[in-house]
Design a protein around this motif. Structure first.
Motif, PDB file in Angstrom:
ATOM      1  N   THR A  13       0.886  -1.172   0.000  1.00 19.23           N
ATOM      2  CA  THR A  13       0.000   0.000   0.000  1.00 19.23           C
ATOM      3  C   THR A  13       0.920   1.218   0.000  1.00 19.23           C
ATOM      4  N   PRO A  14       0.373   2.393  -0.286  1.00 20.68           N
ATOM      5  CA  PRO A  14       1.191   3.585  -0.039  1.00 20.68           C
ATOM      6  C   PRO A  14       1.465   3.652   1.458  1.00 20.68           C
ATOM      7  N   ILE A  15       2.560   4.286   1.836  1.00 18.18           N
ATOM      8  CA  ILE A  15       2.761   4.476   3.276  1.00 18.18           C
ATOM      9  C   ILE A  15       2.122   5.813   3.633  1.00 18.18           C
ATOM     10  N   TYR A  16       1.345   5.801   4.706  1.00 12.04           N
ATOM     11  CA  TYR A  16       0.442   6.919   5.010  1.00 12.04           C
ATOM     12  C   TYR A  16       1.137   8.040   5.769  1.00 12.04           C
ATOM     13  N   TYR A  17       0.687   9.265   5.496  1.00  8.62           N
ATOM     14  CA  TYR A  17       1.180  10.418   6.258  1.00  8.62           C
ATOM     15  C   TYR A  17       0.494  10.444   7.593  1.00  8.62           C
ATOM     16  N   PRO A  18       1.217  10.338   8.677  1.00 11.51           N
ATOM     17  CA  PRO A  18       0.524  10.430   9.970  1.00 11.51           C
ATOM     18  C   PRO A  18       0.386  11.894  10.394  1.00 11.51           C
ATOM     19  N   LEU A  22      -6.413   8.611  10.284  1.00 11.70           N
ATOM     20  CA  LEU A  22      -6.796   8.139   8.954  1.00 11.70           C
ATOM     21  C   LEU A  22      -8.317   8.084   8.808  1.00 11.70           C
ATOM     22  N   HIS A  23      -8.787   8.216   7.573  1.00 15.61           N
ATOM     23  CA  HIS A  23     -10.225   8.179   7.328  1.00 15.61           C
ATOM     24  C   HIS A  23     -10.572   7.010   6.402  1.00 15.61           C
ATOM     25  N   ILE A  24     -11.837   6.960   6.007  1.00 13.34           N
ATOM     26  CA  ILE A  24     -12.310   5.804   5.242  1.00 13.34           C
ATOM     27  C   ILE A  24     -11.606   5.689   3.876  1.00 13.34           C
ATOM     28  N   GLY A  25     -11.168   6.830   3.315  1.00 15.08           N
ATOM     29  CA  GLY A  25     -10.440   6.818   2.040  1.00 15.08           C
ATOM     30  C   GLY A  25      -9.139   6.031   2.168  1.00 15.08           C
ATOM     31  N   HIS A  26      -8.412   6.251   3.268  1.00 15.04           N
ATOM     32  CA  HIS A  26      -7.170   5.501   3.488  1.00 15.04           C
ATOM     33  C   HIS A  26      -7.485   4.022   3.715  1.00 15.04           C
ATOM     34  N   THR A  53       4.156   3.882   7.394  1.00 12.26           N
ATOM     35  CA  THR A  53       3.888   5.322   7.508  1.00 12.26           C
ATOM     36  C   THR A  53       5.087   6.132   7.028  1.00 12.26           C
ATOM     37  N   ASP A  54       4.757   7.242   6.421  1.00 11.13           N
ATOM     38  CA  ASP A  54       5.695   8.136   5.746  1.00 11.13           C
ATOM     39  C   ASP A  54       5.783   9.376   6.629  1.00 11.13           C
ATOM     40  N   GLU A  55       6.827   9.453   7.461  1.00 17.28           N
ATOM     41  CA  GLU A  55       6.717  10.327   8.628  1.00 17.28           C
ATOM     42  C   GLU A  55       7.499  11.622   8.576  1.00 17.28           C
ATOM     43  N   VAL A 264      -1.786   2.192  -5.374  1.00 17.16           N
ATOM     44  CA  VAL A 264      -1.642   3.602  -4.967  1.00 17.16           C
ATOM     45  C   VAL A 264      -2.860   4.390  -5.415  1.00 17.16           C
ATOM     46  N   GLY A 265      -3.155   5.461  -4.701  1.00 21.89           N
ATOM     47  CA  GLY A 265      -4.256   6.348  -5.103  1.00 21.89           C
ATOM     48  C   GLY A 265      -3.867   7.126  -6.346  1.00 21.89           C
ATOM     49  N   LYS A 266      -4.854   7.580  -7.081  1.00 26.20           N
ATOM     50  CA  LYS A 266      -4.581   8.162  -8.400  1.00 26.20           C
ATOM     51  C   LYS A 266      -3.701   9.411  -8.347  1.00 26.20           C
ATOM     52  N   GLU A 267      -3.753  10.174  -7.223  1.00 26.74           N
ATOM     53  CA  GLU A 267      -2.970  11.420  -7.203  1.00 26.74           C
ATOM     54  C   GLU A 267      -1.484  11.159  -6.991  1.00 26.74           C
ATOM     55  N   ILE A 268      -1.134   9.935  -6.612  1.00 25.91           N
ATOM     56  CA  ILE A 268       0.290   9.663  -6.426  1.00 25.91           C
ATOM     57  C   ILE A 268       0.826   8.692  -7.478  1.00 25.91           C
ATOM     58  N   GLY A 293      -3.215   2.312 -10.126  1.00 33.32           N
ATOM     59  CA  GLY A 293      -3.733   3.577  -9.573  1.00 33.32           C
ATOM     60  C   GLY A 293      -5.233   3.500  -9.363  1.00 33.32           C
ATOM     61  N   HIS A 294      -5.627   3.372  -8.099  1.00 37.39           N
ATOM     62  CA  HIS A 294      -7.073   3.250  -7.828  1.00 37.39           C
ATOM     63  C   HIS A 294      -7.715   4.630  -7.710  1.00 37.39           C
ATOM     64  N   GLY A 295      -9.050   4.634  -7.758  1.00 32.61           N
ATOM     65  CA  GLY A 295      -9.792   5.895  -7.682  1.00 32.61           C
ATOM     66  C   GLY A 295      -9.977   6.353  -6.240  1.00 32.61           C
ATOM     67  N   TRP A 296     -10.632   7.458  -6.088  1.00 33.03           N
ATOM     68  CA  TRP A 296     -10.893   8.020  -4.756  1.00 33.03           C
ATOM     69  C   TRP A 296     -12.306   7.706  -4.311  1.00 33.03           C
ATOM     70  N   LEU A 297     -12.463   7.608  -3.019  1.00 30.24           N
ATOM     71  CA  LEU A 297     -13.815   7.612  -2.441  1.00 30.24           C
ATOM     72  C   LEU A 297     -14.167   9.070  -2.253  1.00 30.24           C
ATOM     73  N   LEU A 298     -15.253   9.471  -2.876  1.00 25.92           N
ATOM     74  CA  LEU A 298     -15.642  10.874  -2.789  1.00 25.92           C
ATOM     75  C   LEU A 298     -16.785  11.034  -1.803  1.00 25.92           C
TER      76      LEU A 298
END
Ligand code: ME8
Length: 652
Positions: A13-18, A22-26, A53-55, A264-268, A293-298
Motif C-alpha cells: 500500500t502507499p505508506i500513510y502520512y501520519p 486516517l479516514h475511510i479513504g485511506h 507510515t511516511d513520517e 496507490v491512489g490516483k494522485e500519487i 492507480g485506484h480511484g478516490w472515495l468521494l
C-alpha cells in the motif's frame, strides 16, 4: 500450487502520512490490498504484504510545532497511540506482514546510502532551486505545471521557493519511462497512462529537486549538512528498504523484489510511475511489475480531507456495522480503478441487500432446513435431479474460474458480482425446489437431502471465495457447515463437502438494518459536538475608568416579584433600594426563575440607566446576572449577594 513450488507475491500500500487520523479513504486502499494479499495466500502464494507510515516532511514538522511536541512525538502518537494507524489496521483485520516507519533507523541509514549512490553515479547534482512548492502536498512544481497558478493536485496556493538544492536527473530517463508506460503493462488502469504521458512526460520532464534546506524534519544528507532528502525519495524507497535493501535488518530482497504490484491512489500515480522507475533505472535495479492507480472515495462529489472537515470515520462505521460488512461494502460498491461516491445510505443498502437478504438468508435458511428436516446430519441416501440441479451446480462449479479472472485484474467489484450471482441463483433454487413441500412425504426425503446438499455446497464455495473480503464471516460459514474445507483447491470443485455433513445453526450473520433510523443516528453523530461550556467572548473595546465609575451599582432586596401578563419573558420586581421608595425593575428572566423563589433575595442593580417602558410598565434600572452556554443551552444566574449587605449599599 504445491508447498514446495510456492511462488512469491509482493504487494504494497502507499505508506500513510501520519499528519492526522486516517479516514475511510485511506482504509479503502488498505482493505483492497488486504483482500488481494489474502486471495493470493488462499491460492498458495508466499505473500509479503507491506504497509507503513511516511513520517518526514515540513507538514509534520509544522503540525508538531502547533501541537507543542517534537515531530517524533507527534508521529508516534498518530501511528502507535490509541485510535492511531496500528489500531485501525488491527480493527480492520489487515493482515500485513511488515510495517515500515520511515523514521526507523535502518530505513534512515539506507536512504542516506541510496542518496549517496545516486550522487556518486552522477544522477544527483547540486544546483539552485527556483520554482513553486505546495506545502500540503510536499510537491515541487514548475510554472507550466500549475493549474490556474495553483497546485495541480490539490488546487491550493503554491509558494515561491528558491534555494541551493540537489537535483535528480529525471530528464535523462524520460524516454525510457515513456516507453515503459506506453509499451508495457507497468501502469494500470490504462487510462492513467495517457494522463502521465500527456501531462507530465510530453511537456518535457524536468530534473527533480530532491533536497531541502528550509526545514530539518527529514533524512539528513550525510555528506552535506543542512540538506534533508526530499520526502518522496525517502518514501518511495520504503518498498525496498523494508525488504533489506541497503540494510541488515531484513534479508528478503532477493526473494520478494521486484514487487508484483504497488496499489496507490490516483494522485500519487505520478510519483510511482515516473519518478520511482526513473530512480530504479538510475541504480540499475529491477522495476516493480505493476503500479495500479485506484480511484478516490468521494464525499458529496469531492475528495475527503481533514482540512475540508468532510472525512468519514472508519471506527464509527466498523463499530455500527461490523468490520466485515464495512470491508465488503468498500470493495463491492465501487470499481477499484475509478472514483466512487461514498454515502451512508449506499453502505446500509448494500449491507441489507447483499449481506442480510442474499447471503445471510441463504446461509440461515439452508442450515436451518438441514437441521429441521434431518437433525444431526444429512442422510447418505440422496437423489439428484439432473435437470433441476444442472444450472446451480454448473454455476457453483465454474465460479472459482470467473472469480479468479476478475481478481487477477484487481476487479474486486466484478469478482464479488460473480459470487453474488451464484448466491441469488441458490436462493431461487430454494424456491424452485420448495424443500418444505418435499419434507411432507417420506418418499421425497432422498431428494430433499440432495437439494439441501447442493445448497450447502454452494454456500461453501461462495463463503470460501468471500474469505479475502470477509475473513471472519467466511470462518463462521465454514463452522456452520460443520468445519467445511475452504482451501483453494476445494473451491474449484463441486461435491467436496461430506454428503453426511452435520450443520450448526446460529443467529443471523447480518441483521437487517432499519435504514431511516440508522441514517438519522449517523446524521446525529456527524453533527459537530456541542461545546460543554461556552462563555461570551471578551470585548476588546476599552472603557475609560471615569466612564465606568459613573455606573451606580447598588444592593437591592426583592420585596415582591410577579410575572407580567401577556409576556412569557418578563418578571416585574418591586425592590427596596434603601431610599425608602420602592423601585420597579422589569427583567426578561421568567424562563429561568419562578417569581416566588426570588422574594427576599439580595441582588445587584445598576440604578442610573434611563427609565424604559416595557409592556406598558416603567423599569428603572437593570438587574445583573451571569450568562453562559452549557451543552448548547443558554443559562442565566442572577447575581445574588449576601443578605447581610443592606439595601442601597453601593458596589464599587
Ligand atoms: O500519499 N479515497 O500518503 P497519504 C481513496 N505518504 N484513497 C484515498 C483517499 C480517498 N478519499 N484519501 C486518501 C501519501 N487516499 C504518501 C504515500 S507512498 C511511497 C507515499 C489514499 O496518507 C491516497 O490516494 O496522503 C494514497 O494512495 C493513500 O491514501 C495515502 O495517502
Amino acid at each position: 500450487m504445491c508447498e514446495k513450488c510456492k511462488e512469491k507475491f509482493y504487494i504494497t500500500t502507499p505508506i500513510y502520512y501520519p499528519s492526522a487520523k486516517l479516514h475511510i479513504g485511506h482504509t479503502y486502499c488498505t482493505v483492497a490490498t488486504d483482500a488481494m494479499a489474502r486471495y493470493k495466500r488462499l491460492q498458495g502464494y508466499d505473500v509479503m504484504f507491506l504497509t507503513g507510515t511516511d513520517e518526514h516532511g515540513q507538514k509534520i514538522e509544522d503540525k508538531a510545532k502547533d501541537a507543542g511536541v517534537t515531530p517524533q512525538q507527534f508521529v508516534d502518537n498518530i501511528v502507535e497511540g490509541p485510535g492511531g494507524v496500528l489500531d485501525l489496521w488491527k480493527l480492520m483485520n489487515i493482515s500485513y506482514d511488515r510495517f515500515i516507519r520511515t523514521t526507523d533507523d535502518y530505513h534512515v541509514a539506507a536512504i542516506q546510502k541510496i542518496f549517496k549512490k545516486m550522487y556518486d553515479n552522477g544522477d544527483i547534482y547540486k544546483g539552485t532551486y527556483k520554482g513553486k512548492y505546495c506545502k500540503p502536498c510536499e510537491s515541487f512544481w514548475t510554472e507550466s505545471q500549475l493549474v490556474d497558478g495553483k497546485c495541480p493536485d490539490c488546487g491550493r496556493e503554491v509558494q515561491d521557493a528558491e534555494e541551493e538544492a540537489y537535483f535528480f536527473r529525471l530528464s535523462k530517463y524520460a524516454g525510457r519511462v515513456q516507453d515503459l508506460l506506453e509499451n508495457t503493462d507497468f501502469l494500470e488502469p490504462r487510462s492513467r497512462v495517457n494522463e502521465m504521458v500527456n501531462n507530465f512526460i510530453k511537456p518535457g520532464l524536468e530534473d527533480l529537486c530532491v533536497s531541502r534546506t528550509s526545514f530539518t524534519w527529514g533524512v539528513p544528507v550525510d555528506f552535506d549538512p543542512g540538506h534533508v532528502v526530499y520526502v518522496w525519495i525517502d518514501a518511495l524507497f520504503n518498498y525496498m528498504t523494508a525488504l533489506g535493501f541497503q540494510n541488515d535488518k531484513y534479508q528478503d530482497l532477493d526473494k520478494f523484489w521486484p514487487a508484483d504490484v504497488h496499489f496507490v491512489g490516483k494522485e500519487i500515480v505520478r510519483f510511482h510511475s515516473i519518478i520511482w522507475p526513473a530512480m530504479l533505472m538510475s541504480l540499475n535495479l529491477p522495476l516493480p511489475k505493476k503500479v495500479y492507480g485506484h480511484g478516490w472515495l468521494l464525499l458529496d462529489g469531492g475528495k475527503m480531507s481533514k482540512s475540508k472537515g468532510n472525512v468519514v470515520d472508519p471506527y464509527i462505521l466498523a463499530e455500527r456495522f461490523g468490520v466485515d460488512a464495512l470491508r465488503f461494502f468498500l470493495l463491492r460498491s465501487f470499481p477499484f480503478g475509478s472514483d466512487g461516491n461514498f454515502s451512508n445510505e449506499l453502505l446500509i443498502n448494500t449491507i441489507n441487500v447483499d449481506l442480510a437478504n442474499d447471503l445471510g438468508n441463504l446461509v440461515s435458511r439452508t442450515v436451518a432446513m438441514a437441521q429441521k428436516y434431518f437433525g444431526e446430519h444429512l442422510p447418505a441416501q440422496q437423489a439428484a435431479d439432473e435437470e433441476k440441479d444442472a444450472e446451480l451446480v454448473t454455476m457453483a462449479s465454474s465460479l472459482r474460474g470467473k472469480y479468479e479472472a476478475e481478481m487477477e485484474k484487481y476487479a474486486f467489484q466484478n469478482a464479488l458480482a460473480e459470487v453474488f450471482k451464484v448466491i441469488s441463483r441458490a436462493n431461487k433454487y430454494i424456491d424452485e425446489n420448495a424443500p418444505w413441500v418435499l419434507a411432507k412425504s417420506e418418499e421425497n426425503k432422498p431428494r430433499l437431502a440432495r437439494v439441501l446438499y447442493n445448497l450447502l455446497e454452494t454456500v461453501r464455495i461462495c463463503g470460501g471465495l468471500l474469505t479475502p473480503f470477509m475473513p471472519d464471516t467466511a470462518g463462521e460459514i465454514a463452522r456452520r457447515l460443520g468445519g467445511a474445507r475452504m482451501d483453494w483447491d476445494s473451491l474449484g470443485t463441486f461435491g467436496v463437502l461430506d454428503p453426511q455433513v452435520a450443520v450448526v445453526a446460529g443467529p443471523a450473520l447480518f441483521p437487517r438494518i432499519d435504514v431511516e433510523k440508522e441514517l438519522a443516528a449517523l446524521e446525529e453523530m456527524s453533527k459537530p459536538p456541542v461545546p460543554e461550556l461556552e462563555i461570551e467572548p471578551y470585548s476588546d473595546e476599552k472603557v475609560d475608568f471615569d466612564t465606568f465609575c459613573k455606573s451606580d451599582f447598588r444592593a437591592v432586596k426583592v420585596k415582591d416579584c410577579k410575572p407580567v401578563k401577556k409576556s412569557d419573558k418578563l418578571l416585574c420586581f418591586t425592590l427596596d433600594d434603601g431610599t425608602g421608595t420602592d423601585r420597579q425593575i422589569l427583567s426578561g428572566i421568567a424562563k429561568y426563575y419562578k417569581p416566588e423563589e426570588l422574594i427576599g433575595k439580595t441582588l445587584v442593580a445598576i440604578t442610573n440607566l434611563p427609565p424604559r417602558k416595557m409592556m406598558g410598565r416603567d423599569s428603572n434600572g437593570m438587574l445583573l446576572s451571569a450568562v453562559h452556554t452549557e451543552k448548547g443551552e443558554e443559562k442565566l444566574n442572577l447575581i445574588m449577594i449576601s443578605d447581610t449587605i443592606p439595601a442601597g449599599a453601593k458596589l464599587c
